[in-house]
Motif scaffolding. Sequence first.
Motif, mmCIF file in Angstrom:
data_model
loop_
_atom_site.group_PDB
_atom_site.id
_atom_site.type_symbol
_atom_site.label_atom_id
_atom_site.label_comp_id
_atom_site.label_asym_id
_atom_site.label_seq_id
_atom_site.Cartn_x
_atom_site.Cartn_y
_atom_site.Cartn_z
ATOM 1 N N PRO A 17 0.804 -1.237 0.000
ATOM 2 C CA PRO A 17 0.000 0.000 0.000
ATOM 3 C C PRO A 17 0.829 1.276 0.000
ATOM 4 N N TRP A 18 2.091 1.190 0.397
ATOM 5 C CA TRP A 18 2.963 2.360 0.433
ATOM 6 C C TRP A 18 3.614 2.628 -0.937
ATOM 7 N N MET A 19 3.603 1.647 -1.843
ATOM 8 C CA MET A 19 4.373 1.730 -3.084
ATOM 9 C C MET A 19 3.459 1.659 -4.308
ATOM 10 N N LYS A 20 3.505 2.675 -5.164
ATOM 11 C CA LYS A 20 2.582 2.732 -6.295
ATOM 12 C C LYS A 20 2.831 1.623 -7.308
ATOM 13 N N GLY A 21 4.083 1.473 -7.740
ATOM 14 C CA GLY A 21 4.377 0.471 -8.757
ATOM 15 C C GLY A 21 4.349 -0.935 -8.211
ATOM 16 N N VAL A 22 5.102 -1.160 -7.130
ATOM 17 C CA VAL A 22 5.126 -2.476 -6.498
ATOM 18 C C VAL A 22 3.743 -2.834 -5.973
ATOM 19 N N GLY A 23 3.038 -1.843 -5.471
ATOM 20 C CA GLY A 23 1.724 -2.100 -4.899
ATOM 21 C C GLY A 23 0.711 -2.615 -5.898
ATOM 22 N N ARG A 24 0.899 -2.280 -7.158
ATOM 23 C CA ARG A 24 -0.037 -2.750 -8.182
ATOM 24 C C ARG A 24 0.190 -4.218 -8.531
ATOM 25 N N LEU A 25 1.391 -4.717 -8.227
ATOM 26 C CA LEU A 25 1.687 -6.127 -8.474
ATOM 27 C C LEU A 25 1.084 -6.987 -7.362
#
Length: 301
Positions: free
Chosen positions: A230-238
């Motif tokens: 939830p803190w990371m936009k790119g990683v969070g989408r994975l």
Amino acid sequence: MKAFLDDHFGESVDNVELLGAGDWSRAFSFDHGGRGLVARFGKYREDFEMDKLAMAFERPGLPVPRVLDIGPAFGESFAISERHVGRFLDSIGPDESDQLAPEVLRLLDALREVPVDQNLSARWPGDEPHLSWRDWLTTSVEDDGNERVGGWRKELAKAPEIEAVYVRSLREMLALVADVPATLHVVHRDLLNRNVLVDDKCEVTAVYDWGCSVFGDYLFDVAWFTFWAPWMKGVGRLDMGRLVRSHLREIDVDVTNFDERLRCYELQIGAEHLGYQTVMNDPAERIKVAARLDEVLSREV
């Protein structure tokens, strides 16, 4: 800073610039002898020593900057290493997630494939006391009073609602420890927080800051991505859990107790960071970590 570097090299260095500062060190880029270098300064020399030892882990998919020198400076310690260029993995946007996925898998594979002596302690490079991976997990969420991040337990108790989340997380994590494997792999334990650089193609160009690393279950680094998603936009989408499990099955790697292991490690990460944010005196971040832990606890395995 330039004066220190000039004196260290015995001649002038160029283009000294502050790269950034974290909780334990600050970093400066500079040029010397036709190459780009980085000087880091911090209180804990052992972190720099671990970076130097981690050079032995380097392999395709896992580039580790060479540490060239370590010594005392300003009452603390310094390390000089080769400079790798790129942007932080944390900064990758959601529109690049598809491009990022295979590179993260390649990094995780490279970490898993580093040979590790199975007689070593989970806590490296020292082994006093010698800990198994399961022992490390159970002790890592205790307040051991150490100089760096000790003394948080009594303070946490002053926030009863957050402490209740910690206690629930600890209870369930300890119940899951029996499901984790004893086999040791290299676990970086901090692949976010500006410790991984990637290029414009999302290929990893550097993995550094090995001060938190341990020897344990390679799925711990996967849990690092899933917990902090939830803190990371790119990683969070994975969907890193689904992505990694599918990948491991494709390459015929055993995924026994995958869900239980991932949950155990997410609970460890959250519980440990409630203590960490207490020490760092960051109540807003501690509330966010507690809320994320509550989400993990509410999720069915």
